[in-house]
Design a protein around this motif. Structure first.
Motif, short mmCIF file in Angstrom:
data_model
loop_
_atom_site.label_atom_id
_atom_site.label_comp_id
_atom_site.label_asym_id
_atom_site.label_seq_id
_atom_site.Cartn_x
_atom_site.Cartn_y
_atom_site.Cartn_z
N UNK A 207 73.54 -7.09 17.74
CA UNK A 207 73.96 -6.86 16.29
C UNK A 207 73.63 -8.06 15.57
N UNK A 208 72.76 -8.08 14.78
CA UNK A 208 72.64 -9.52 14.02
C UNK A 208 72.74 -9.22 12.47
N UNK A 209 73.28 -10.20 11.98
CA UNK A 209 73.25 -10.41 10.37
C UNK A 209 71.90 -10.86 9.85
N UNK A 210 71.30 -10.42 9.02
CA UNK A 210 70.22 -11.18 8.30
C UNK A 210 70.41 -12.38 7.74
N UNK A 211 69.60 -13.18 7.61
CA UNK A 211 69.97 -14.50 7.14
C UNK A 211 68.62 -14.61 6.12
N UNK A 212 68.62 -14.81 4.94
CA UNK A 212 67.79 -15.02 3.97
C UNK A 212 66.56 -16.05 4.36
N UNK A 213 65.23 -15.74 4.38
CA UNK A 213 64.31 -16.76 4.75
C UNK A 213 63.93 -16.84 6.06
#
Length: 394
Positions: A325-331
């Motif tokens: 599971x990963x959180x998105x990081x903008x860019x």
């Protein structure tokens, strides 16, 4: 010759249980052994003997009695828990962990409140021994650089062995290409052309914000097809909480949308877009409204990767691909195989989550194999299209 009278086994059981309750462990054991000598012992009798031997501070004898109890009933919860405790007290962490794990799995399905009440303690003990075992293995493997990037697959192998992860295999809904590596999240470093995509993040986001001002620009991502049955699985069909704004859809450009977002296609100029006329590429902004959860599912084939460029990501948003599971990081772009089970969510109460999504060929496929995949799926789509014969696949 006078024959000794047969023991009253029911009386022996009652007297043994009473002695055990009153702390007369030696007497309790003697009563229960009348039953074992008569060949009439069951799991409960052997558990009684084990409890007496525990009170008499006889761990080896207790374990022998518990083994007999489990021989009669391998799923007896009290015998499993007592065996776990016996091994724990003796310092055999691996054996204790195995019995605590078995107890927890079975106790979660029981209606016995006394046994269910023991689940938290058993879980805590299991976690304790699992952590100790984990620490032991990592200490023994310090020469293998598990914490370095090159140790990623070794870490995954160790997590699988320890039960900290699960095996998720490629299970495409429609088309499976054999012998491709079973990868959930691919390594970002393997796709240097993503530098150009990430560099365009600010420009693409600014264009997205202009599109978002027109609410009708986005349409539900899952749409019913007029020539196919639809069961609205998981409430996704026609649901605007998961919506898309397409620049390319079903392998064809959407010129007016490309014109509204002129930074996107130049940013993707070096991307090996998956080219299957009538199907791919698909290039779109994917919007998840607050509270939206995309249930676990699989994509239609494993011959491609899906790429995300996160543009608007509030707290509470993440995606699980396989066991990770990963959180998105903008860019910061990510690449994954959507034929592996995956799900996504936006648990933020107020804000949208929007990512740019596009699909690329799996790099392991040769040019000839890519052409083959394209030809197969075009042939599938062509079947029955003009003759009224029902298509095999959509």
């Amino acid at each position: 010759m006078t024959t000794a009278p047969a023991p009253d086994l029911q009386t022996a059981w009652r007297e043994g249980a009473q002695a055990l309750r009153e702390g007369r462990a030696a007497e309790a054991q003697a009563f229960f052994q009348q039953i074992t000598r008569a060949g009439q012992a069951n799991a409960a009798v052997w558990i009684g003997i084990a409890m007496a031997r525990r009170a008499l501070d006889d761990p080896p004898g207790e374990r022998i009695a518990l083994q007999e109890a489990l021989r009669h009933d391998p799923r007896d919860l009290r015998a499993l828990l007592m065996t776990a405790d016996n091994y724990a007290a003796g310092g055999d962490g691996r054996a204790a962990d195995a019995y605590y794990t078995a107890f927890v799995k079975l106790a979660e399905a029981t209606g016995d409140p006394a046994m269910r009440a023991e689940i938290p303690r058993a879980q805590a003990m299991r976690d304790r021994f699992t952590a100790a075992y984990d620490a032991h293995l990592h200490a023994a493997l310090t020469d293998h650089a598990l914490g370095e990037p090159q140790g990623r697959r070794m870490r995954q192998a160790l997590d699988l062995m320890l039960g900290k992860s699960e095996i998720y295999l490629q299970q495409p809904r429609h088309f499976y290409f054999p012998e491709l590596p079973n990868i959930g999240y691919a390594q970002r470093a393997d796709f240097p052309w993503l530098d150009r995509v990430e560099a365009a993040t600010d420009a693409i986001r600014a264009e997205l914000l202009q599109v978002l001002e027109e609410d009708a620009a986005f349409s539900p991502y899952v749409e019913a097809e007029p020539n196919r049955p639809s069961f609205n699985d998981n409430g996704m069909v026609g649901n605007p909480d998961w919506s898309a704004f397409y620049l390319w859809k079903a392998g064809a450009p959407v010129p007016e949308n490309i014109a509204r977002c002129p930074s996107v296609m130049p940013a993707l100029a070096e991307a090996p877009l998956c080219q299957i006329p009538g199907r791919t590429p698909s290039i779109h902004f994917s919007l998840l409204r607050p509270g939206m959860h995309i249930a676990p599912h699989h994509g239609f084939m494993n011959a491609r990767y899906i790429c995300h460029l996160p543009l608007i990501v509030p707290d509470g948003c993440a995606m699980r691909v396989g066991a990770e599971t990963r959180a998105w990081t903008e860019g910061q772009a990510c690449v994954f195989d959507d034929s592996v089970e995956h799900e996504a969510w936006n648990r933020n109460p107020d804000r949208l989550r929007v990512v740019l999504i596009f699909d690329i060929w799996r790099p392991e496929l040769t040019a000839a194999e890519r052409a083959f995949v394209s030809s197969v799926l075009q042939a599938v789509d062509a079947y029955g299209a003009d003759s009224g014969v029902a298509a095999l696949e959509s």
